[in-house]
Structures are given as structure tokens and as C-alpha cells.
Design a protein around this motif. Structure first.
Motif, PDB file in Angstrom:
ATOM      1  N   HIS A  62       0.831  -1.213   0.000  1.00 19.10           N
ATOM      2  CA  HIS A  62       0.000   0.000   0.000  1.00 19.10           C
ATOM      3  C   HIS A  62       0.866   1.263   0.000  1.00 19.10           C
ATOM      4  CE1 HIS A  62      -3.437   2.592   0.735  1.00 19.10           C
ATOM      5  NE2 HIS A  62      -2.674   3.214   1.611  1.00 19.10           N
ATOM      6  N   ALA A  63       1.940   1.251   0.762  1.00 16.16           N
ATOM      7  CA  ALA A  63       2.806   2.438   0.835  1.00 16.16           C
ATOM      8  C   ALA A  63       3.355   2.796  -0.544  1.00 16.16           C
ATOM      9  CB  ALA A  63       3.943   2.209   1.828  1.00 16.16           C
TER      10      ALA A  63
ATOM     11  N   ALA B 242       0.513   4.305  -2.613  1.00 21.22           N
ATOM     12  CA  ALA B 242       0.238   5.676  -2.189  1.00 21.22           C
ATOM     13  C   ALA B 242       1.343   6.630  -2.651  1.00 21.22           C
ATOM     14  CB  ALA B 242       0.066   5.736  -0.670  1.00 21.22           C
TER      15      ALA B 242
ATOM     16  N   LYS C 210       0.722  13.242   0.622  1.00 23.62           N
ATOM     17  CA  LYS C 210       0.071  12.233   1.455  1.00 23.62           C
ATOM     18  C   LYS C 210      -0.230  12.875   2.801  1.00 23.62           C
ATOM     19  CE  LYS C 210       3.454   9.521   0.937  1.00 23.62           C
ATOM     20  NZ  LYS C 210       4.428   8.468   1.154  1.00 23.62           N
TER      21      LYS C 210
ATOM     22  N   GLN D 214      -2.924  11.532   5.445  1.00 28.68           N
ATOM     23  CA  GLN D 214      -3.286  10.643   6.539  1.00 28.68           C
ATOM     24  C   GLN D 214      -3.315   9.203   6.041  1.00 28.68           C
ATOM     25  OE1 GLN D 214      -7.350  11.029   7.804  1.00 28.68           O
ATOM     26  NE2 GLN D 214      -6.997   9.969   9.719  1.00 28.68           N
ATOM     27  N   HIS D 215      -2.626   8.338   6.758  1.00 26.80           N
ATOM     28  CA  HIS D 215      -2.667   6.896   6.484  1.00 26.80           C
ATOM     29  C   HIS D 215      -3.404   6.263   7.652  1.00 26.80           C
ATOM     30  CE1 HIS D 215      -1.048   2.770   6.994  1.00 26.80           C
ATOM     31  NE2 HIS D 215      -1.323   2.728   5.707  1.00 26.80           N
ATOM     32  N   TYR D 216      -4.339   5.366   7.352  1.00 26.60           N
ATOM     33  CA  TYR D 216      -5.029   4.665   8.426  1.00 26.60           C
ATOM     34  C   TYR D 216      -5.478   3.296   7.952  1.00 26.60           C
ATOM     35  CZ  TYR D 216      -9.320   6.331   6.099  1.00 26.60           C
ATOM     36  OH  TYR D 216     -10.316   6.592   5.193  1.00 26.60           O
TER      37      TYR D 216
ATOM     38  N   GLU E  89      -6.192  -0.741   4.170  1.00 22.42           N
ATOM     39  CA  GLU E  89      -5.384   0.467   4.331  1.00 22.42           C
ATOM     40  C   GLU E  89      -5.889   1.576   3.425  1.00 22.42           C
ATOM     41  OE1 GLU E  89      -1.006   0.187   4.882  1.00 22.42           O
ATOM     42  OE2 GLU E  89      -1.333  -1.905   4.261  1.00 22.42           O
ATOM     43  N   TYR E  90      -5.773   2.806   3.917  1.00 18.10           N
ATOM     44  CA  TYR E  90      -6.194   3.986   3.187  1.00 18.10           C
ATOM     45  C   TYR E  90      -5.133   5.071   3.369  1.00 18.10           C
ATOM     46  CZ  TYR E  90     -10.795   1.776   3.682  1.00 18.10           C
ATOM     47  OH  TYR E  90     -11.838   0.888   3.663  1.00 18.10           O
ATOM     48  N   THR E  91      -4.941   5.887   2.334  1.00 17.26           N
ATOM     49  CA  THR E  91      -4.101   7.081   2.442  1.00 17.26           C
ATOM     50  C   THR E  91      -4.827   8.221   1.747  1.00 17.26           C
ATOM     51  OG1 THR E  91      -2.057   5.798   2.451  1.00 17.26           O
ATOM     52  CG2 THR E  91      -1.866   8.134   1.911  1.00 17.26           C
TER      53      THR E  91
ATOM     54  N   GLU F 241      -8.245   9.547  -2.514  1.00 17.34           N
ATOM     55  CA  GLU F 241      -7.786   8.587  -1.525  1.00 17.34           C
ATOM     56  C   GLU F 241      -7.301   7.326  -2.231  1.00 17.34           C
ATOM     57  OE1 GLU F 241      -9.624   7.799   2.691  1.00 17.34           O
ATOM     58  OE2 GLU F 241     -10.859   6.827   1.179  1.00 17.34           O
TER      59      GLU F 241
END
Length: 126
Positions: A19-20, A23, A34, A36-38, A44-46, A58
Motif C-alpha cells: 500500500h505504501a 500511495a 500524502k 493521513q494513512h489509516y 489500508e487507506y491514504t 484517496e
């Protein structure tokens, strides 16, 4: 029932184990930071910032094929879903806190709760 809705933004669905990296790619490709990552319910979302008209962009980890979809935000999800169904859309599934819908032309999109009605473009009154 009167309600309001508008385009919330675009969600970049990424079927990826990294995911990183996804993003990072989309942040650099679009020129957005970028923010917020959560992680929520195992996904996973960024969030990316610096978008035109405060649109939400997003990057989202998904298990289905990679694609881009849009979100419509509203202050009354039931009323907005009913309005869209009257236009020919159909409900696909309730997921977490939003409706996944399908347009008559086959594109999937989501109807989400309006987060910040005071920000961004003026919502449509229905």
C-alpha cells in the motif's frame, strides 16, 4: 424529503500487497501530498491533499481488481440512493458505512455521508 449531495472525490482502488508504494506512486503522479494513512477493518487507506476544490482523493487497498471510482457525498444517504435508483442506478452492497451503487452504464460508485458540508463546492439541493 429534501436533501443535498455533491461529488466528494475519487478513490483509487489498488489491489496491491504494498500500500505504501501505491500511495507514493499516486501522490507523486498527481502532485498531491500524502496526508493521513489509516487502517480500518483490515484495509489500508491514504488520503491525498492539495486537490482542486477540496475533492477527496484517496488511495484504498482492495481485494478486487484495481480501478478508480467516484464517491457522491450526501446529508441523507437513503434519499440520495432513492434519487439515483429513480435515475436507473442499482444498489450493489452496503459496505461499512456507504452504499456501493452501479450506474446504468456499469460503473461502480459509492454514496457516502457528507463529512464537511461547509467545505468544497456548494452541494446540490434536491
Amino acid at each position: 424529503m429534501a436533501h443535498r449531495s455533491r461529488l466528494a472525490g475519487f478513490i483509487i482502488d489498488c489491489n496491491s500487497d504494498d500500500h505504501a508504494a501505491a500511495a507514493d506512486f499516486w501522490s507523486q503522479a498527481l502532485g498531491f501530498e500524502k496526508e493521513q494513512h489509516y487502517v480500518e477493518e483490515g484495509a489500508e487507506y491514504t488520503n491525498l491533499t492539495g486537490t482542486p476544490s477540496d475533492l477527496q482523493v484517496e488511495v484504498q487497498q482492495v481485494s478486487h481488481e484495481s480501478r478508480v471510482h467516484l464517491d457522491i457525498e450526501t446529508d441523507d444517504q437513503d434519499a440520495e440512493v432513492a434519487r439515483l435508483e429513480a435515475l436507473g442506478a442499482k444498489r450493489i452492497a452496503w459496505v461499512k458505512r456507504w452504499w456501493v451503487m452501479e450506474a446504468p452504464t456499469g460503473q461502480r460508485f459509492c454514496v457516502v455521508k457528507m463529512r464537511h458540508p461547509e467545505k468544497g463546492a456548494k452541494p446540490n439541493d434536491w
